[in-house]
Scaffold this active site. Sequence first.
Site, PDB file in Angstrom:
ATOM      1  N   CYS A 383     -44.500 -22.191  12.870  1.00  0.00           N
ATOM      2  CA  CYS A 383     -42.881 -22.013  12.806  1.00  0.00           C
ATOM      3  C   CYS A 383     -42.475 -23.646  13.014  1.00  0.00           C
ATOM      4  O   CYS A 383     -42.878 -24.450  11.894  1.00  0.00           O
ATOM      5  CB  CYS A 383     -42.409 -21.352  13.928  1.00  0.00           C
ATOM      6  SG  CYS A 383     -40.546 -20.684  13.505  1.00  0.00           S
ATOM      7  N   HIS A 509     -44.699 -15.994  13.075  1.00  0.00           N
ATOM      8  CA  HIS A 509     -45.348 -16.174  14.284  1.00  0.00           C
ATOM      9  C   HIS A 509     -46.619 -15.139  14.584  1.00  0.00           C
ATOM     10  O   HIS A 509     -46.156 -14.003  14.783  1.00  0.00           O
ATOM     11  CB  HIS A 509     -44.618 -15.880  15.320  1.00  0.00           C
ATOM     12  CG  HIS A 509     -43.591 -17.065  15.505  1.00  0.00           C
ATOM     13  ND1 HIS A 509     -43.676 -17.988  16.785  1.00  0.00           N
ATOM     14  CD2 HIS A 509     -42.324 -17.419  15.111  1.00  0.00           C
ATOM     15  CE1 HIS A 509     -42.430 -18.747  16.682  1.00  0.00           C
ATOM     16  NE2 HIS A 509     -41.682 -18.243  15.669  1.00  0.00           N
ATOM     17  N   GLU A 511     -49.064 -14.941  16.413  1.00  0.00           N
ATOM     18  CA  GLU A 511     -49.322 -14.837  17.772  1.00  0.00           C
ATOM     19  C   GLU A 511     -48.571 -13.190  18.157  1.00  0.00           C
ATOM     20  O   GLU A 511     -49.258 -12.644  18.963  1.00  0.00           O
ATOM     21  CB  GLU A 511     -49.102 -15.731  18.516  1.00  0.00           C
ATOM     22  CG  GLU A 511     -47.524 -16.130  18.942  1.00  0.00           C
ATOM     23  CD  GLU A 511     -46.799 -17.090  18.032  1.00  0.00           C
ATOM     24  OE1 GLU A 511     -47.563 -17.092  16.821  1.00  0.00           O
ATOM     25  OE2 GLU A 511     -45.623 -17.668  18.212  1.00  0.00           O
TER      26      GLU A 511
HETATM   27  N1  GLN Z   1     -36.452 -25.118  15.333  1.00  0.00           N
HETATM   28  C1  GLN Z   1     -37.042 -24.311  14.164  1.00  0.00           C
HETATM   29  C2  GLN Z   1     -36.051 -23.551  13.461  1.00  0.00           C
HETATM   30  O1  GLN Z   1     -35.245 -22.961  13.919  1.00  0.00           O
HETATM   31  C3  GLN Z   1     -38.425 -23.723  14.302  1.00  0.00           C
HETATM   32  C4  GLN Z   1     -38.354 -22.629  15.294  1.00  0.00           C
HETATM   33  C5  GLN Z   1     -39.532 -21.932  15.878  1.00  0.00           C
HETATM   34  O2  GLN Z   1     -40.491 -22.742  16.091  1.00  0.00           O
HETATM   35  N2  GLN Z   1     -39.548 -20.813  16.360  1.00  0.00           N
HETATM   36  O3  GLN Z   1     -36.317 -23.142  12.130  1.00  0.00           O
END
Ligand code: GLN
Length: 538
Positions: A383, A509, A511
């Site tokens: 992310c 994600h 994970e």
């Molecule tokens: N802050 C980033 C976004 O909003 C990444 C979010 C995250 O890592 N879950 O896109």
Amino acid sequence: MSKTKFIFVTGGVTSSLGKGIISASIARLLVSRGFTVAIQKLDPYINIDPGTLNPYEHGECYVTDDGAETDLDLGHYERFTNVPTSQANNVTTGVIYQSVISKERKGEFLGETVQVIPHITDEIKYRIKILANRGNFDFLITEIGGTVGDIESLPFIEAVRQMRWELGKNSVVVHLTLVPFLAAAGELKTKPTQHSVKMLQEQGVQPDIIVCRTEKNLNEGLRNKIALFCNVTTSSVIECIDAETIYDVPILMKKENLDLEILKKAGIPAEGEPDLEEWKKFLHKLKNPVRDVQIGLVGKYVELKDAYKSINEAFIHAGAANECRVVVKSIHSEYMDESNANEKLKGLDGILVAPGFGERGIEGKITAIKYAREQGIPFLGICLGMQCAVIEFGRNVLGYKGAHSTEFNRSTPYPVIDMMEMQKKISGLGGTMRLGAYPCRLKKGSLVYDIFGIEHISERHRHRYEFNNEYKEVYTNAGMTPVGLNEKDNLVEIIELKDHPWFIGVQFHPEYRSTVANPHPLFVSFVKAAIDHASGTK
Ligand code: GLN
């Protein structure tokens, strides 16, 4: 009438005793006996969900397929049972009150005084029953957050009391307590357990089974004493001794016959034994690694273990799959820069840059990625970690001075990461991100296609920003390729580097979907790449 048996798990004496792990272990044992099981967590806090909570407050926010931002215990439930959870599996006081108040405004209680009993408790019971009815499960395990005696959890305990009355034999209450060892006295002490059970009884709930967290074995005398004071049989006093790994707990609970006690209380005849063969194979591999690899976890919450819970667990699953122990080295991104990167990162066999929000520690993350890219160290960016990889490549390979995400610099000359179109109209926080599972199509011939072995995957998301498609061509031509796309919304979900042994950034994600039964392919492959890196350099 539903055939479901309801198991309530409460906690006494102190928080952090591991109600989530006990609930997940009970579920594992029942699933291994062939029963269908759902687990749910009721959280006494007033936030609607933990999505807006700082990880320092509440650890990781876990995301389900249907896009619920939930308590991290739901991650344990999925990892132990391999059964996906959903919005209905996590209910907070905030959700309960919001729902009751909105019904009141609609006039659904017209003429009545709306009260904690029965309106709030009815809503709690409804949230429990609706989940049981939805899947017609054999068992529904409901974990009550907090500790017995907390003001906040009173309505939940009251709802349990009412349900016990309605359900009779169809419900079982498991109470988890602490039996501390007093070094000065050289003894285990049962008084805190007696007190917490008394408190539960005062609230009208008699536990059926008492699970005692302890650092030393409980002898027969202690078990008898707890049984005598707490109105349970000695066989219902279950020892839960500190374990080497949380994944030992189902086996330890089996040894203590917790599953048999539950079946007995629920009036279900026990047939045969739970099939724990696969689980034991996993444990064997986990405890007998052939080698170690060192992976750096670069993030801004590394001092708090629970903040990256699912990532750490995914490494455990992937390590076992590779018969290797993944030593996760926490690296604080806030304190890293070009001057100390080599010292902090040298010797690592892999680098994972963590997800996150906000500017703190961003430059450290970018520095770590530069190091991984230049030194050929396996890299996984999750992310924000993927977004930082795109920024780093823009700045240092494409020469885009000042390239950034508009999350951190709205007027950057190179907005290589920008807010998603669908997010621009949204003003409120809380449940408003791109959340939950979305499909992603993998490009044939890519490393990720190789890793997954299929073209269409579905992964969970939690973000507002994305790869800016205006830069797609330049990046592809320079060697950073978008290899996973959400075709419907035209979003880049995965990037990888051409001339690098293993460099992958994912907008989702992985994970959240890694379980003991199904370790996530990306983590398995990443750990394998780290092993290859370690062998190549040693
Ligand atoms: N802050 C980033 C976004 O909003 C990444 C979010 C995250 O890592 N879950 O896109």
